[in-house]
Design a protein around this motif. Structure first.
Motif, PDB file in Angstrom:
ATOM      1  N   SER A  40      -2.710 -31.136   3.052  1.00 33.83           N
ATOM      2  CA  SER A  40      -3.504 -29.958   3.183  1.00 33.83           C
ATOM      3  C   SER A  40      -3.363 -29.051   1.872  1.00 33.83           C
ATOM      4  O   SER A  40      -3.939 -28.790   1.066  1.00 33.83           O
ATOM      5  CB  SER A  40      -3.222 -29.341   4.011  1.00 33.83           C
ATOM      6  OG  SER A  40      -3.948 -29.197   5.232  1.00 33.83           O
ATOM      7  N   ALA A  41      -1.768 -29.523   1.434  1.00 33.68           N
ATOM      8  CA  ALA A  41      -1.023 -29.025   0.438  1.00 33.68           C
ATOM      9  C   ALA A  41      -1.419 -30.183  -1.069  1.00 33.68           C
ATOM     10  O   ALA A  41      -1.792 -29.638  -2.242  1.00 33.68           O
ATOM     11  CB  ALA A  41       0.778 -29.438   0.492  1.00 33.68           C
ATOM     12  N   ALA A  42      -1.768 -30.982  -0.841  1.00 30.82           N
ATOM     13  CA  ALA A  42      -3.147 -32.153  -1.284  1.00 30.82           C
ATOM     14  C   ALA A  42      -3.666 -31.768  -2.040  1.00 30.82           C
ATOM     15  O   ALA A  42      -4.784 -30.782  -3.156  1.00 30.82           O
ATOM     16  CB  ALA A  42      -2.777 -33.472  -1.355  1.00 30.82           C
ATOM     17  N   ALA A  43      -5.012 -31.407  -1.157  1.00 29.72           N
ATOM     18  CA  ALA A  43      -5.954 -30.446  -1.307  1.00 29.72           C
ATOM     19  C   ALA A  43      -5.988 -29.576  -2.007  1.00 29.72           C
ATOM     20  O   ALA A  43      -6.528 -29.020  -3.546  1.00 29.72           O
ATOM     21  CB  ALA A  43      -6.995 -30.385   0.188  1.00 29.72           C
ATOM     22  N   LYS A  44      -5.122 -28.188  -1.711  1.00 28.28           N
ATOM     23  CA  LYS A  44      -4.573 -27.085  -2.072  1.00 28.28           C
ATOM     24  C   LYS A  44      -4.132 -27.290  -3.735  1.00 28.28           C
ATOM     25  O   LYS A  44      -4.961 -26.514  -4.652  1.00 28.28           O
ATOM     26  CB  LYS A  44      -3.778 -26.372  -1.517  1.00 28.28           C
ATOM     27  CG  LYS A  44      -4.294 -25.351  -0.401  1.00 28.28           C
ATOM     28  CD  LYS A  44      -2.917 -24.684   0.455  1.00 28.28           C
ATOM     29  CE  LYS A  44      -2.881 -24.331   1.781  1.00 28.28           C
ATOM     30  NZ  LYS A  44      -1.696 -23.630   2.103  1.00 28.28           N
ATOM     31  N   ALA A  45      -3.846 -28.705  -3.716  1.00 29.14           N
ATOM     32  CA  ALA A  45      -3.427 -29.088  -5.380  1.00 29.14           C
ATOM     33  C   ALA A  45      -4.748 -29.500  -6.141  1.00 29.14           C
ATOM     34  O   ALA A  45      -4.566 -29.791  -7.530  1.00 29.14           O
ATOM     35  CB  ALA A  45      -2.568 -29.393  -5.758  1.00 29.14           C
ATOM     36  N   GLY A  46      -6.222 -29.398  -5.069  1.00 26.51           N
ATOM     37  CA  GLY A  46      -7.418 -30.160  -6.070  1.00 26.51           C
ATOM     38  C   GLY A  46      -6.838 -31.420  -6.491  1.00 26.51           C
ATOM     39  O   GLY A  46      -7.311 -32.389  -6.840  1.00 26.51           O
ATOM     40  N   ILE A  47      -6.324 -32.351  -5.230  1.00 21.41           N
ATOM     41  CA  ILE A  47      -5.952 -33.412  -5.326  1.00 21.41           C
ATOM     42  C   ILE A  47      -6.980 -34.758  -4.445  1.00 21.41           C
ATOM     43  O   ILE A  47      -6.666 -34.576  -3.609  1.00 21.41           O
ATOM     44  CB  ILE A  47      -4.841 -34.054  -5.153  1.00 21.41           C
ATOM     45  CG1 ILE A  47      -3.258 -34.067  -6.328  1.00 21.41           C
ATOM     46  CG2 ILE A  47      -4.169 -36.174  -5.483  1.00 21.41           C
ATOM     47  CD1 ILE A  47      -2.217 -33.804  -5.687  1.00 21.41           C
ATOM     48  N   GLY A  63     -11.650 -24.095  -6.530  1.00 24.81           N
ATOM     49  CA  GLY A  63     -11.467 -24.661  -5.317  1.00 24.81           C
ATOM     50  C   GLY A  63      -9.605 -25.075  -4.233  1.00 24.81           C
ATOM     51  O   GLY A  63      -9.667 -25.461  -3.319  1.00 24.81           O
ATOM     52  N   THR A  64      -8.954 -24.619  -6.195  1.00 27.29           N
ATOM     53  CA  THR A  64      -7.796 -25.332  -5.605  1.00 27.29           C
ATOM     54  C   THR A  64      -6.947 -23.628  -5.243  1.00 27.29           C
ATOM     55  O   THR A  64      -7.567 -22.491  -5.317  1.00 27.29           O
ATOM     56  CB  THR A  64      -6.676 -25.594  -6.669  1.00 27.29           C
ATOM     57  OG1 THR A  64      -7.418 -24.966  -8.077  1.00 27.29           O
ATOM     58  CG2 THR A  64      -7.798 -27.270  -6.674  1.00 27.29           C
ATOM     59  N   SER A  65      -5.671 -24.028  -5.298  1.00 26.98           N
ATOM     60  CA  SER A  65      -5.166 -22.674  -5.120  1.00 26.98           C
ATOM     61  C   SER A  65      -4.095 -22.273  -6.544  1.00 26.98           C
ATOM     62  O   SER A  65      -3.229 -22.147  -6.979  1.00 26.98           O
ATOM     63  CB  SER A  65      -3.849 -22.951  -3.898  1.00 26.98           C
ATOM     64  OG  SER A  65      -2.806 -24.010  -4.450  1.00 26.98           O
ATOM     65  N   ALA A  96      -7.038 -33.900 -12.832  1.00 22.88           N
ATOM     66  CA  ALA A  96      -7.035 -34.767 -11.340  1.00 22.88           C
ATOM     67  C   ALA A  96      -6.111 -34.064 -10.686  1.00 22.88           C
ATOM     68  O   ALA A  96      -6.192 -34.201  -8.710  1.00 22.88           O
ATOM     69  CB  ALA A  96      -6.113 -36.100 -11.518  1.00 22.88           C
ATOM     70  N   CYS A  97      -5.475 -33.245 -10.839  1.00 25.06           N
ATOM     71  CA  CYS A  97      -4.933 -31.856 -10.235  1.00 25.06           C
ATOM     72  C   CYS A  97      -4.752 -30.742 -10.767  1.00 25.06           C
ATOM     73  O   CYS A  97      -4.993 -30.587 -12.032  1.00 25.06           O
ATOM     74  CB  CYS A  97      -3.174 -32.200  -9.638  1.00 25.06           C
ATOM     75  SG  CYS A  97      -2.404 -32.685 -10.754  1.00 25.06           S
ATOM     76  N   ALA A  98      -4.419 -29.172  -9.764  1.00 28.40           N
ATOM     77  CA  ALA A  98      -4.629 -28.445 -11.039  1.00 28.40           C
ATOM     78  C   ALA A  98      -3.406 -28.079 -11.964  1.00 28.40           C
ATOM     79  O   ALA A  98      -2.581 -28.901 -11.574  1.00 28.40           O
ATOM     80  CB  ALA A  98      -4.167 -27.185  -9.837  1.00 28.40           C
ATOM     81  N   PRO A  99      -3.610 -28.031 -13.256  1.00 29.08           N
ATOM     82  CA  PRO A  99      -3.199 -27.836 -13.722  1.00 29.08           C
ATOM     83  C   PRO A  99      -1.657 -26.827 -13.818  1.00 29.08           C
ATOM     84  O   PRO A  99      -1.938 -25.941 -12.850  1.00 29.08           O
ATOM     85  CB  PRO A  99      -3.744 -27.365 -15.770  1.00 29.08           C
ATOM     86  CG  PRO A  99      -4.791 -26.389 -14.450  1.00 29.08           C
ATOM     87  CD  PRO A  99      -5.044 -26.715 -13.325  1.00 29.08           C
ATOM     88  N   VAL A 141     -14.460 -25.649 -13.729  1.00 30.44           N
ATOM     89  CA  VAL A 141     -14.148 -24.002 -13.504  1.00 30.44           C
ATOM     90  C   VAL A 141     -14.672 -24.200 -11.621  1.00 30.44           C
ATOM     91  O   VAL A 141     -13.866 -23.333 -10.927  1.00 30.44           O
ATOM     92  CB  VAL A 141     -15.022 -23.427 -13.603  1.00 30.44           C
ATOM     93  CG1 VAL A 141     -15.123 -21.985 -13.403  1.00 30.44           C
ATOM     94  CG2 VAL A 141     -14.696 -23.041 -15.574  1.00 30.44           C
ATOM     95  N   ASP A 142     -15.167 -25.046 -11.468  1.00 34.98           N
ATOM     96  CA  ASP A 142     -15.939 -25.237 -10.311  1.00 34.98           C
ATOM     97  C   ASP A 142     -14.965 -25.819  -9.101  1.00 34.98           C
ATOM     98  O   ASP A 142     -15.022 -25.482  -8.110  1.00 34.98           O
ATOM     99  CB  ASP A 142     -17.150 -26.065  -9.641  1.00 34.98           C
ATOM    100  CG  ASP A 142     -18.226 -24.790 -10.343  1.00 34.98           C
ATOM    101  OD1 ASP A 142     -18.021 -23.673 -10.564  1.00 34.98           O
ATOM    102  OD2 ASP A 142     -19.385 -25.304 -10.505  1.00 34.98           O
TER     103      ASP A 142
END
Length: 334
Positions: free
Chosen positions: A27-34, A225-227, A197-200, A220-221
């Motif tokens: 779940s934490a990885a998903a929030k970071a866009g991974i 979808g990340t945190s 590959a992940c949120a900057p 942007v899209d």
């Protein structure tokens, strides 16, 4: 007061993200866009399997602390310390290998005087992994591949493209004709290293000219979808007002997402060549007041625009390693 944040490092991709003790690693990885492969989210499918290389982790099902070297499911594991995991299924930016797919055209519509929005459906979509900001090629029989930025987030089921075509642009018009025929087309993807590959961890400057907006839409899209709370500023340069084919979408992002701001840059010139108009776009970016020593820039446009922008920003304090564009790969300077 929230629980403490721990750093999680994924190897061999060297991607890092933060996780707290009250959430599972998936779940934490998903929030970071991974993009960690997963299906069931309860430890049965084993797609999110990783190995613990270092740190202290808790199996949330058995409530047992896991020893270094243990095999774990990220959906059933929480961090108790900074962690280092081995998971080969997570790719660093640009490391996904291009593959050939057959695609069906589910939508083809005109969104400006010379730009078409295309929506492709891939029957084997679950086999495809790409990063926001990458591009694909459309491979027609007896023709060179034609390359287009992917305008959709990796989380979307269908693939969106923005294709600029007019009767005098024979290669692009040939692609539009093929897409309109109803036949299945061959695409190869993903391509490109100028992607996320992940949120900057830094504020983002997105700079697009013309249909370079497509790549920025994907970014942007994805980020929405990340945190991520990092500021994102989009500069979109066009020759004429009618060339800014999705201005209303960018304005809507600005209304809905507090971290995002949009600055249109219009040349107001009938000259069909971009010519000096890229200087106007570069000046707008320089005048934004961004701390270039702590920023990341993604640019999409002609080689002239991209290199002019890169030189100006580096001279103004941007680290060269913080500038990303596919132009650097497909049109390198001698």
């Amino acid at each position: 007061m929230g629980s403490r944040q721990w750093n999680v490092s994924l190897e061999p991709s060297s991607i890092r993200y933060a996780a707290s003790a009250d959430e599972d690693l998936l779940s934490a990885a998903a929030k970071a866009g991974i993009a960690v492969p997963h299906a069931c989210r309860n430890g049965v499918c084993e797609l999110c399997e990783a190995h613990l290389l270092g740190g202290s982790a808790l199996n949330t099902r058995s409530q047992q602390i896991m020893p270094v070297g243990a095999r774990l499911m990220m959906c059933r594991t929480a961090a108790l310390d900074h962690l280092e995991l081995e998971i080969n299924a997570v790719m660093a930016a640009g490391q996904n290998q291009p593959r050939k797919f057959q695609a069906n055209v589910v939508n083809l519509s005109s969104i400006s005087h010379d730009v078409y929005r295309v929506e492709l459906q891939l029957p084997r979509r679950r086999e495809l992994s790409f990063h926001a900001g990458q591009y694909l090629s459309i491979n027609l029989p007896d023709a060179e591949p034609c390359y287009f930025s992917i305008a959709s987030s990796p989380a979307e089921q269908n693939i969106e493209l923005h294709i600029q075509a007019s009767p005098e642009w024979l290669s692009a018009q040939k692609v539009i004709d093929a897409l309109a025929s109803g036949e299945t087309i061959t695409v190869v993807l993903p391509h490109g290293k100028a992607c996320l590959a992940c949120a900057p961890e830094k504020p983002l400057l997105l700079v697009a000219a013309g249909t370079g907006f497509a790549q920025m839409k994907s970014l942007v899209d994805y980020l929405r979808g990340t945190s991520s709370t990092q500021p994102v500023k989009l500069f979109w340069g066009v020759r004429r007002h009618e060339d800014m084919y999705l201005r209303s979408m960018a304005r809507q992002w600005e209304k809905e997402w507090s971290a995002f701001s949009f600055q249109p840059v219009v040349g107001d010139d009938e000259d069909s060549e971009w010519g000096g108009h890229h200087d106007q776009l570069v000046r707008a970016v320089l005048a934004s007041g961004t701390d270039l020593g702590n920023a990341e820039v993604h640019a999409s446009g002609s080689p002239t625009m991209v290199y002019t922008l890169m030189d100006a920003l580096v001279e103004a304090g941007l680290p060269p390693t913080a500038f990303f564009s596919d132009v650097l790969e497909y049109a390198p300077r001698n």
